[in-house]
Design an enzyme around this catalytic site. Structure first.
Site, PDB file in Angstrom:
ATOM      1  N   GLY A 193       0.813  -1.218   0.000  1.00 25.52           N
ATOM      2  CA  GLY A 193       0.000   0.000   0.000  1.00 25.52           C
ATOM      3  C   GLY A 193       0.840   1.259   0.000  1.00 25.52           C
ATOM      4  O   GLY A 193       1.648   1.454   0.889  1.00 25.52           O
ATOM      5  N   SER A 194       0.647   2.119  -0.980  1.00 24.72           N
ATOM      6  CA  SER A 194       1.577   3.240  -1.105  1.00 24.72           C
ATOM      7  C   SER A 194       1.080   4.245  -2.134  1.00 24.72           C
ATOM      8  O   SER A 194      -0.087   4.254  -2.513  1.00 24.72           O
ATOM      9  CB  SER A 194       2.953   2.707  -1.496  1.00 24.72           C
ATOM     10  OG  SER A 194       2.828   1.765  -2.552  1.00 24.72           O
TER      11      SER A 194
END
Length: 234
Positions: A193-194
């Protein structure tokens, strides 16, 4: 036959599923005497889902980038969360168009070069781990800047920024200073997640092709196009 899993996922792609599978084998044997059957089944299903999710998270699908050299492609899969004109003085020098892409835990997380370009400099910065969906996270979160110079005309400067999120704790960047990347070439990923940003000079010939909310794919979806003015005949 090629297994569509990225090398950037090692050792997680081996260790995490192995642990999950081991627990799935041991847990029913250890818990059958004091836990109801429905609880054991529920936990087994949950572990199987986690194992499958880890494998799909590190998937590495084949991509065939468009050949138009006037396009700048998305550096990441995800959803466009912000498009704005800001100031960037350290590398590009002047007003820039910044396109932010949020990668959820269900997106492919491989990062790709937006065009054929030489890596001029790589700057890693420590920081916080705030929600990567917030455009402000690019200013305070852990990040890694790839400062690039296009090898095709116009040979302008641009930046691809890898940004950690609330869950992501590791930025992977295989590129090195002086290396020439081709458009759509893989150079790293951000685990769990980013966010990624494409930053280009704000010029009259630079046209943004996406809108906030659009879903994009790394190495496939054009974000920006350099509009070429045809030469007039005398």
């Amino acid at each position: 036959m090629r297994i569509p899993l990225t090398k950037y996922g090692l050792p997680q792609v081996v260790v995490f599923p192995a642990i999950a599978l081991a627990v799935m084998v041991v847990f029913p044997l250890a818990g059958k005497d004091f836990l109801p059957l429905w609880t054991i089944v529920l936990i087994e299903v949950l572990l199987a889902f986690i194992c499958l999710w880890i494998l799909t998270f590190f998937r590495d699908p084949y991509r065939s980038p468009p050949s138009d050299k006037n396009l700048l492609l998305a550096p990441a899969d995800g959803r466009v969360t912000d498009i704005e004109i800001v100031r960037e003085d350290s590398f590009i020098g002047g007003d820039v168009l910044r396109v932010g892409i949020f990668m959820s835990i269900f997106n492919t997380h491989i990062n790709r070069a937006p065009c054929s370009a030489k890596v001029e400099k790589i700057i890693y910065r420590k920081g916080k781990y705030k929600n990567a969906a917030n455009p402000q996270s690019g200013r305070v979160n852990e990040s890694n800047n790839l400062e690039l110079i296009r090898t095709d005309g116009p040979q302008q400067r641009l930046i691809v920024r890898q940004i950690s999120g609330a869950i992501a704790r590791r930025i992977v960047c295989e590129a090195s200073e002086g290396r020439v990347l081709t458009g759509g070439e893989k150079f790293g990923m951000i685990k769990f997640g980013s966010r990624a940003e494409l930053i280009v000079p704000a010029r009259e010939n630079v046209k943004c092709l996406v809108q906030i909310g659009d879903k994009v794919k790394a190495g496939l979806t054009p974000l920006v196009k350099y509009e070429v003015t045809p030469l007039r005949r005398k």
